[in-house]
Scaffold this motif. Structure first.
Motif, PDB file in Angstrom:
ATOM      1  N   UNK A   1       0.816  -1.208   0.000  1.00  0.00           N
ATOM      2  CA  UNK A   1       0.000   0.000   0.000  1.00  0.00           C
ATOM      3  C   UNK A   1       0.854   1.264   0.000  1.00  0.00           C
ATOM      4  N   UNK A   2       2.001   1.203   0.647  1.00  0.00           N
ATOM      5  CA  UNK A   2       2.901   2.359   0.631  1.00  0.00           C
ATOM      6  C   UNK A   2       3.388   2.620  -0.787  1.00  0.00           C
ATOM      7  N   UNK A   3       3.825   1.550  -1.479  1.00  0.00           N
ATOM      8  CA  UNK A   3       4.285   1.694  -2.860  1.00  0.00           C
ATOM      9  C   UNK A   3       3.150   2.135  -3.777  1.00  0.00           C
ATOM     10  N   UNK A   4       1.969   1.579  -3.559  1.00  0.00           N
ATOM     11  CA  UNK A   4       0.810   1.949  -4.378  1.00  0.00           C
ATOM     12  C   UNK A   4       0.455   3.420  -4.195  1.00  0.00           C
ATOM     13  N   UNK A   5       0.587   3.917  -2.982  1.00  0.00           N
ATOM     14  CA  UNK A   5       0.269   5.322  -2.716  1.00  0.00           C
ATOM     15  C   UNK A   5       1.188   6.241  -3.520  1.00  0.00           C
ATOM     16  N   UNK A   6       2.486   5.961  -3.482  1.00  0.00           N
ATOM     17  CA  UNK A   6       3.430   6.818  -4.199  1.00  0.00           C
ATOM     18  C   UNK A   6       3.246   6.704  -5.712  1.00  0.00           C
TER      19      UNK A   6
ATOM     20  N   UNK B   1     -11.372  14.177 -13.599  1.00  0.00           N
ATOM     21  CA  UNK B   1     -12.788  14.203 -13.216  1.00  0.00           C
ATOM     22  C   UNK B   1     -13.516  12.970 -13.743  1.00  0.00           C
ATOM     23  N   UNK B   2     -13.197  12.572 -14.972  1.00  0.00           N
ATOM     24  CA  UNK B   2     -13.848  11.411 -15.563  1.00  0.00           C
ATOM     25  C   UNK B   2     -13.514  10.139 -14.783  1.00  0.00           C
ATOM     26  N   UNK B   3     -12.245   9.938 -14.463  1.00  0.00           N
ATOM     27  CA  UNK B   3     -11.841   8.748 -13.719  1.00  0.00           C
ATOM     28  C   UNK B   3     -12.337   8.787 -12.275  1.00  0.00           C
ATOM     29  N   UNK B   4     -12.485   9.978 -11.699  1.00  0.00           N
ATOM     30  CA  UNK B   4     -13.069  10.099 -10.356  1.00  0.00           C
ATOM     31  C   UNK B   4     -14.510   9.619 -10.359  1.00  0.00           C
ATOM     32  N   UNK B   5     -15.244   9.936 -11.419  1.00  0.00           N
ATOM     33  CA  UNK B   5     -16.629   9.481 -11.530  1.00  0.00           C
ATOM     34  C   UNK B   5     -16.697   7.955 -11.619  1.00  0.00           C
ATOM     35  N   UNK B   6     -15.741   7.357 -12.344  1.00  0.00           N
ATOM     36  CA  UNK B   6     -15.705   5.898 -12.443  1.00  0.00           C
ATOM     37  C   UNK B   6     -15.428   5.271 -11.081  1.00  0.00           C
TER      38      UNK B   6
ATOM     39  N   UNK C   1     -16.098  -3.617   1.379  1.00  0.00           N
ATOM     40  CA  UNK C   1     -15.098  -3.497   2.442  1.00  0.00           C
ATOM     41  C   UNK C   1     -14.225  -2.273   2.183  1.00  0.00           C
ATOM     42  N   UNK C   2     -13.529  -1.838   3.237  1.00  0.00           N
ATOM     43  CA  UNK C   2     -12.608  -0.716   3.095  1.00  0.00           C
ATOM     44  C   UNK C   2     -11.498  -1.070   2.126  1.00  0.00           C
ATOM     45  N   UNK C   3     -11.046  -2.340   2.142  1.00  0.00           N
ATOM     46  CA  UNK C   3     -10.001  -2.766   1.226  1.00  0.00           C
ATOM     47  C   UNK C   3     -10.418  -2.572  -0.225  1.00  0.00           C
ATOM     48  N   UNK C   4     -11.696  -2.850  -0.527  1.00  0.00           N
ATOM     49  CA  UNK C   4     -12.179  -2.670  -1.891  1.00  0.00           C
ATOM     50  C   UNK C   4     -12.236  -1.192  -2.268  1.00  0.00           C
ATOM     51  N   UNK C   5     -12.661  -0.348  -1.326  1.00  0.00           N
ATOM     52  CA  UNK C   5     -12.683   1.088  -1.596  1.00  0.00           C
ATOM     53  C   UNK C   5     -11.281   1.595  -1.912  1.00  0.00           C
ATOM     54  N   UNK C   6     -10.327   1.225  -1.058  1.00  0.00           N
ATOM     55  CA  UNK C   6      -8.950   1.666  -1.259  1.00  0.00           C
ATOM     56  C   UNK C   6      -8.383   1.074  -2.546  1.00  0.00           C
TER      57      UNK C   6
ATOM     58  N   UNK D   1      -9.588   2.979  -5.601  1.00  0.00           N
ATOM     59  CA  UNK D   1      -8.921   4.277  -5.711  1.00  0.00           C
ATOM     60  C   UNK D   1      -7.509   4.105  -6.271  1.00  0.00           C
ATOM     61  N   UNK D   2      -6.783   3.100  -5.758  1.00  0.00           N
ATOM     62  CA  UNK D   2      -5.416   2.849  -6.220  1.00  0.00           C
ATOM     63  C   UNK D   2      -5.407   2.444  -7.695  1.00  0.00           C
ATOM     64  N   UNK D   3      -6.316   1.543  -8.072  1.00  0.00           N
ATOM     65  CA  UNK D   3      -6.351   1.043  -9.446  1.00  0.00           C
ATOM     66  C   UNK D   3      -6.587   2.166 -10.448  1.00  0.00           C
ATOM     67  N   UNK D   4      -7.618   2.961 -10.206  1.00  0.00           N
ATOM     68  CA  UNK D   4      -7.965   3.981 -11.183  1.00  0.00           C
ATOM     69  C   UNK D   4      -7.028   5.195 -11.106  1.00  0.00           C
ATOM     70  N   UNK D   5      -6.369   5.365  -9.981  1.00  0.00           N
ATOM     71  CA  UNK D   5      -5.328   6.395  -9.917  1.00  0.00           C
ATOM     72  C   UNK D   5      -4.160   6.033 -10.823  1.00  0.00           C
ATOM     73  N   UNK D   6      -3.809   4.753 -10.829  1.00  0.00           N
ATOM     74  CA  UNK D   6      -2.731   4.306 -11.711  1.00  0.00           C
ATOM     75  C   UNK D   6      -3.133   4.416 -13.178  1.00  0.00           C
TER      76      UNK D   6
END
Length: 306
Positions: A26-31, A70-75, A85-90, A93-98
Protein backbone atom coordinates in the motif's frame (compact mmCIF):
# COMPACT_ATOMS: atom_id res chain seq x y z
CA UNK A 1 -23.53 10.26 -1.21
CA UNK A 2 -21.19 8.11 -3.27
CA UNK A 3 -18.28 10.17 -1.90
CA UNK A 4 -19.44 10.16 1.73
CA UNK A 5 -20.05 6.40 2.02
CA UNK A 6 -16.43 5.29 1.43
CA UNK A 7 -15.17 8.19 3.55
CA UNK A 8 -17.33 7.25 6.54
CA UNK A 9 -16.46 3.57 6.11
CA UNK A 10 -12.76 4.40 6.05
CA UNK A 11 -12.95 6.62 9.17
CA UNK A 12 -15.00 4.02 11.06
CA UNK A 13 -12.50 1.23 10.35
CA UNK A 14 -9.39 3.40 10.60
CA UNK A 15 -8.10 1.88 13.89
CA UNK A 16 -8.16 -1.61 12.31
CA UNK A 17 -7.02 -0.45 8.87
CA UNK A 18 -3.89 1.53 9.61
CA UNK A 19 -1.79 -1.60 10.17
CA UNK A 20 -2.23 -2.97 6.66
CA UNK A 21 -2.13 0.50 5.12
CA UNK A 22 1.48 0.76 6.27
CA UNK A 23 2.48 -2.47 4.54
CA UNK A 24 4.86 -2.20 1.56
CA UNK A 25 2.17 -2.94 -1.03
CA UNK A 26 0.00 0.00 0.00
CA UNK A 27 2.90 2.36 0.63
CA UNK A 28 4.29 1.69 -2.86
CA UNK A 29 0.81 1.95 -4.38
CA UNK A 30 0.27 5.32 -2.72
CA UNK A 31 3.43 6.82 -4.20
CA UNK A 32 2.64 5.38 -7.63
CA UNK A 33 -0.88 6.83 -7.42
CA UNK A 34 0.36 10.37 -6.80
CA UNK A 35 3.31 10.18 -9.24
CA UNK A 36 1.87 12.55 -11.85
CA UNK A 37 0.66 14.99 -9.21
CA UNK A 38 4.13 15.06 -7.63
CA UNK A 39 5.89 15.67 -10.95
CA UNK A 40 3.41 18.32 -12.07
CA UNK A 41 3.63 20.22 -8.76
CA UNK A 42 7.32 19.84 -7.79
CA UNK A 43 9.30 23.07 -8.42
CA UNK A 44 12.36 22.54 -10.57
CA UNK A 45 10.78 19.55 -12.31
CA UNK A 46 7.45 20.98 -13.43
CA UNK A 47 9.24 23.99 -14.97
CA UNK A 48 10.51 21.75 -17.78
CA UNK A 49 7.16 20.10 -18.57
CA UNK A 50 4.94 20.97 -21.49
CA UNK A 51 1.51 22.48 -20.91
CA UNK A 52 -1.56 23.64 -22.81
CA UNK A 53 -2.52 26.32 -20.33
CA UNK A 54 -3.05 29.76 -21.80
CA UNK A 55 -0.96 31.36 -19.08
CA UNK A 56 1.92 28.96 -19.79
CA UNK A 57 2.07 27.77 -16.15
CA UNK A 58 3.57 24.29 -16.44
CA UNK A 59 3.28 23.68 -12.68
CA UNK A 60 -0.51 23.40 -12.75
CA UNK A 61 -3.02 21.10 -14.47
CA UNK A 62 -4.36 22.18 -17.84
CA UNK A 63 -8.02 21.80 -18.78
CA UNK A 64 -7.57 18.40 -20.45
CA UNK A 65 -5.78 16.92 -17.42
CA UNK A 66 -8.56 18.16 -15.15
CA UNK A 67 -11.11 16.58 -17.50
CA UNK A 68 -9.34 13.21 -17.39
CA UNK A 69 -9.10 13.30 -13.60
CA UNK A 70 -12.79 14.20 -13.22
CA UNK A 71 -13.85 11.41 -15.56
CA UNK A 72 -11.84 8.75 -13.72
CA UNK A 73 -13.07 10.10 -10.36
CA UNK A 74 -16.63 9.48 -11.53
CA UNK A 75 -15.70 5.90 -12.44
CA UNK A 76 -14.19 5.37 -8.97
CA UNK A 77 -17.38 6.61 -7.33
CA UNK A 78 -19.48 4.25 -9.43
CA UNK A 79 -17.22 1.28 -8.62
CA UNK A 80 -17.21 2.10 -4.91
CA UNK A 81 -20.98 1.93 -4.78
CA UNK A 82 -20.62 -1.84 -5.07
CA UNK A 83 -17.61 -2.12 -2.74
CA UNK A 84 -18.34 -3.96 0.51
CA UNK A 85 -15.10 -3.50 2.44
CA UNK A 86 -12.61 -0.72 3.10
CA UNK A 87 -10.00 -2.77 1.23
CA UNK A 88 -12.18 -2.67 -1.89
CA UNK A 89 -12.68 1.09 -1.60
CA UNK A 90 -8.95 1.67 -1.26
CA UNK A 91 -8.19 -0.85 -4.01
CA UNK A 92 -10.51 0.91 -6.47
CA UNK A 93 -8.92 4.28 -5.71
CA UNK A 94 -5.42 2.85 -6.22
CA UNK A 95 -6.35 1.04 -9.45
CA UNK A 96 -7.97 3.98 -11.18
CA UNK A 97 -5.33 6.40 -9.92
CA UNK A 98 -2.73 4.31 -11.71
CA UNK A 99 -4.88 4.24 -14.85
CA UNK A 100 -5.14 8.03 -14.69
CA UNK A 101 -1.37 8.31 -14.26
CA UNK A 102 -0.72 6.13 -17.31
CA UNK A 103 -3.01 8.28 -19.47
CA UNK A 104 -1.59 11.56 -18.15
CA UNK A 105 2.04 10.50 -18.52
CA UNK A 106 1.52 9.29 -22.08
CA UNK A 107 -0.19 12.56 -22.93
CA UNK A 108 2.65 14.52 -21.37
CA UNK A 109 5.55 12.55 -22.85
CA UNK A 110 5.47 9.11 -24.45
CA UNK A 111 8.81 8.21 -22.84
CA UNK A 112 7.46 9.00 -19.37
CA UNK A 113 4.32 7.04 -20.17
CA UNK A 114 6.31 3.97 -21.19
CA UNK A 115 8.47 4.21 -18.09
CA UNK A 116 5.47 4.49 -15.76
CA UNK A 117 3.62 1.66 -17.52
CA UNK A 118 6.70 -0.56 -17.17
CA UNK A 119 6.84 0.21 -13.44
CA UNK A 120 3.16 -0.70 -13.09
CA UNK A 121 3.68 -4.04 -14.85
CA UNK A 122 6.70 -4.90 -12.72
CA UNK A 123 4.81 -3.91 -9.58
CA UNK A 124 1.81 -6.05 -10.58
CA UNK A 125 4.00 -9.10 -11.18
CA UNK A 126 6.17 -8.82 -8.08
CA UNK A 127 3.96 -7.31 -5.38
CA UNK A 128 0.61 -8.70 -4.27
CA UNK A 129 -1.93 -7.25 -1.80
CA UNK A 130 -1.48 -8.65 1.73
CA UNK A 131 -3.71 -11.63 2.47
CA UNK A 132 -6.13 -11.62 5.38
CA UNK A 133 -4.44 -13.17 8.42
CA UNK A 134 -7.02 -12.46 11.13
CA UNK A 135 -8.95 -14.90 13.38
CA UNK A 136 -11.32 -17.38 11.73
CA UNK A 137 -12.97 -20.79 12.16
CA UNK A 138 -12.43 -22.14 8.66
CA UNK A 139 -11.13 -25.44 7.29
CA UNK A 140 -9.00 -25.30 4.17
CA UNK A 141 -9.56 -28.13 1.71
CA UNK A 142 -7.62 -29.60 -1.18
CA UNK A 143 -8.93 -31.69 -4.08
CA UNK A 144 -8.26 -34.82 -2.00
CA UNK A 145 -9.92 -33.70 1.22
CA UNK A 146 -13.06 -31.76 0.38
CA UNK A 147 -15.45 -34.57 -0.58
CA UNK A 148 -14.83 -36.85 2.39
CA UNK A 149 -15.39 -34.07 4.92
CA UNK A 150 -18.56 -32.83 3.25
CA UNK A 151 -20.14 -36.32 3.49
CA UNK A 152 -18.59 -37.34 6.83
CA UNK A 153 -21.65 -36.43 8.92
CA UNK A 154 -25.06 -35.88 7.30
CA UNK A 155 -26.14 -33.75 10.25
CA UNK A 156 -23.49 -31.10 9.54
CA UNK A 157 -24.09 -28.26 7.12
CA UNK A 158 -21.08 -26.77 5.35
CA UNK A 159 -20.71 -23.38 3.74
CA UNK A 160 -17.72 -23.54 1.42
CA UNK A 161 -16.05 -20.63 -0.34
CA UNK A 162 -14.43 -21.36 -3.69
CA UNK A 163 -11.74 -18.71 -4.13
CA UNK A 164 -8.47 -17.83 -5.84
CA UNK A 165 -5.65 -15.90 -4.21
CA UNK A 166 -5.09 -13.79 -7.33
CA UNK A 167 -8.67 -12.50 -7.34
CA UNK A 168 -9.08 -9.01 -5.76
CA UNK A 169 -12.73 -9.81 -4.99
CA UNK A 170 -11.71 -12.94 -3.06
CA UNK A 171 -9.04 -11.01 -1.16
CA UNK A 172 -11.55 -8.34 -0.17
CA UNK A 173 -14.15 -10.92 0.83
CA UNK A 174 -11.75 -12.84 3.09
CA UNK A 175 -12.35 -10.66 6.16
CA UNK A 176 -16.15 -10.78 5.70
CA UNK A 177 -16.16 -14.57 5.44
CA UNK A 178 -13.83 -14.91 8.43
CA UNK A 179 -16.14 -12.71 10.51
CA UNK A 180 -19.14 -14.86 9.55
CA UNK A 181 -17.26 -18.00 10.58
CA UNK A 182 -16.54 -16.49 14.00
CA UNK A 183 -20.20 -15.62 14.52
CA UNK A 184 -21.94 -18.73 13.17
CA UNK A 185 -19.53 -21.66 13.44
CA UNK A 186 -20.95 -24.41 15.66
CA UNK A 187 -21.26 -28.22 15.90
CA UNK A 188 -23.75 -28.45 13.03
CA UNK A 189 -22.67 -25.50 10.90
CA UNK A 190 -19.10 -25.25 9.64
CA UNK A 191 -17.18 -23.09 7.20
CA UNK A 192 -14.62 -24.18 4.63
CA UNK A 193 -12.51 -22.79 1.80
CA UNK A 194 -10.84 -24.30 -1.23
CA UNK A 195 -8.46 -22.55 -3.61
CA UNK A 196 -9.80 -23.39 -7.07
CA UNK A 197 -7.00 -21.35 -8.58
CA UNK A 198 -4.64 -24.00 -7.22
CA UNK A 199 -6.85 -27.10 -7.45
CA UNK A 200 -8.23 -27.13 -10.98
CA UNK A 201 -10.03 -30.47 -10.55
CA UNK A 202 -12.16 -28.97 -7.80
CA UNK A 203 -13.20 -26.06 -10.00
CA UNK A 204 -14.26 -28.51 -12.74
CA UNK A 205 -16.12 -30.83 -10.38
CA UNK A 206 -18.10 -28.04 -8.72
CA UNK A 207 -18.44 -26.00 -11.91
CA UNK A 208 -16.74 -22.84 -10.64
CA UNK A 209 -15.05 -21.00 -13.49
CA UNK A 210 -11.66 -19.51 -12.67
CA UNK A 211 -11.68 -17.14 -15.63
CA UNK A 212 -11.20 -13.49 -14.60
CA UNK A 213 -14.20 -12.65 -16.82
CA UNK A 214 -16.59 -15.22 -15.33
CA UNK A 215 -17.50 -13.30 -12.13
CA UNK A 216 -17.81 -16.62 -10.26
CA UNK A 217 -15.04 -15.78 -7.80
CA UNK A 218 -15.71 -15.98 -4.98
CA UNK A 219 -18.54 -18.53 -4.94
CA UNK A 220 -20.34 -19.62 -1.76
CA UNK A 221 -21.96 -23.06 -1.78
CA UNK A 222 -24.16 -24.57 0.93
CA UNK A 223 -23.78 -28.36 1.39
CA UNK A 224 -25.86 -30.77 3.45
CA UNK A 225 -24.97 -34.45 3.51
CA UNK A 226 -22.31 -33.83 0.87
CA UNK A 227 -24.92 -32.51 -1.57
CA UNK A 228 -25.13 -28.96 -2.90
CA UNK A 229 -28.26 -27.15 -1.72
CA UNK A 230 -27.65 -23.63 -2.99
CA UNK A 231 -24.91 -21.30 -4.19
CA UNK A 232 -24.22 -17.65 -4.71
CA UNK A 233 -23.69 -16.22 -7.22
CA UNK A 234 -26.09 -18.32 -9.22
CA UNK A 235 -25.13 -19.45 -12.69
CA UNK A 236 -27.65 -19.23 -15.53
CA UNK A 237 -28.21 -21.79 -18.28
CA UNK A 238 -25.51 -20.19 -20.41
CA UNK A 239 -22.92 -20.60 -17.65
CA UNK A 240 -22.85 -16.91 -16.74
CA UNK A 241 -22.81 -15.79 -13.12
CA UNK A 242 -25.74 -13.63 -12.00
CA UNK A 243 -24.43 -10.46 -10.38
CA UNK A 244 -24.62 -10.64 -6.58
CA UNK A 245 -23.17 -8.51 -3.79
CA UNK A 246 -21.14 -10.41 -1.16
CA UNK A 247 -22.11 -8.26 1.80
CA UNK A 248 -22.51 -9.79 5.23
CA UNK A 249 -26.19 -8.81 5.27
CA UNK A 250 -26.88 -10.50 1.92
CA UNK A 251 -25.18 -13.71 2.98
CA UNK A 252 -27.04 -13.88 6.30
CA UNK A 253 -30.36 -13.32 4.55
CA UNK A 254 -29.85 -15.55 1.49
CA UNK A 255 -28.39 -18.49 3.44
CA UNK A 256 -30.80 -17.96 6.34
CA UNK A 257 -27.85 -18.13 8.73
CA UNK A 258 -29.62 -16.98 11.89
CA UNK A 259 -32.25 -19.72 11.75
CA UNK A 260 -29.73 -22.27 10.50
CA UNK A 261 -27.38 -21.44 13.36
CA UNK A 262 -30.07 -21.86 16.01
CA UNK A 263 -30.99 -25.30 14.68
CA UNK A 264 -27.40 -26.38 14.10
CA UNK A 265 -26.37 -25.61 17.69
CA UNK A 266 -28.62 -28.46 18.81
CA UNK A 267 -26.76 -31.01 16.72
CA UNK A 268 -24.16 -31.75 19.41
CA UNK A 269 -25.89 -35.09 20.01
CA UNK A 270 -25.24 -38.77 19.18
CA UNK A 271 -24.89 -39.32 15.46
CA UNK A 272 -28.03 -41.48 15.45
CA UNK A 273 -30.15 -38.38 16.06
CA UNK A 274 -30.13 -37.04 12.54
CA UNK A 275 -31.62 -33.80 11.37
CA UNK A 276 -34.11 -33.87 8.53
CA UNK A 277 -33.37 -32.17 5.24
CA UNK A 278 -36.40 -29.90 5.77
CA UNK A 279 -34.60 -28.08 8.60
CA UNK A 280 -32.15 -26.56 6.16
CA UNK A 281 -32.87 -23.64 3.85
CA UNK A 282 -34.12 -24.65 0.45
CA UNK A 283 -34.05 -22.93 -2.90
CA UNK A 284 -37.06 -22.45 -5.22
CA UNK A 285 -37.30 -25.19 -7.80
CA UNK A 286 -36.32 -22.99 -10.70
CA UNK A 287 -33.12 -22.05 -8.92
CA UNK A 288 -32.02 -25.57 -7.98
CA UNK A 289 -28.54 -26.44 -9.10
CA UNK A 290 -27.22 -29.76 -10.34
CA UNK A 291 -26.15 -31.96 -7.44
CA UNK A 292 -22.58 -33.15 -7.33
CA UNK A 293 -21.38 -36.77 -6.79
CA UNK A 294 -18.97 -36.92 -3.80
CA UNK A 295 -15.59 -38.71 -3.92
CA UNK A 296 -13.49 -40.18 -1.19
CA UNK A 297 -10.72 -38.16 0.52
CA UNK A 298 -9.27 -36.82 3.77
CA UNK A 299 -9.46 -33.49 5.51
CA UNK A 300 -6.86 -30.90 6.41
CA UNK A 301 -6.69 -29.42 9.87
CA UNK A 302 -8.67 -26.26 10.47
CA UNK A 303 -6.87 -22.92 10.56
CA UNK A 304 -7.43 -20.71 13.53
CA UNK A 305 -5.42 -17.47 14.04
CA UNK A 306 -5.81 -15.77 17.29
Amino acid sequence: MALLTPLFAFLYHLPQVYKWLLKPYYVASFFMSIAFLAIRKTPGICDHLSTQREDGNSCDFDWREVEILMFLSAIVMMKNRRAITVEQHVGNIILFSKVANVILFFRLDIRMGLLYLTLCIVFLMTCKPPLYMGPEYIKYFSEKTIDDELERDNRVTWIVEFFANWSPECQSFASVYADLSLKYNCAGLKFGKVDVGRYGEVSKKYKVSTSPLSKQLPSLVLFQGGKEVMRRPQVDKKGRAVSWSFTEENIIREFNLNELYQKSKKLNKPKGDKVSQSQFPTVPEEEELEQQEPNRGGVEESKKDK
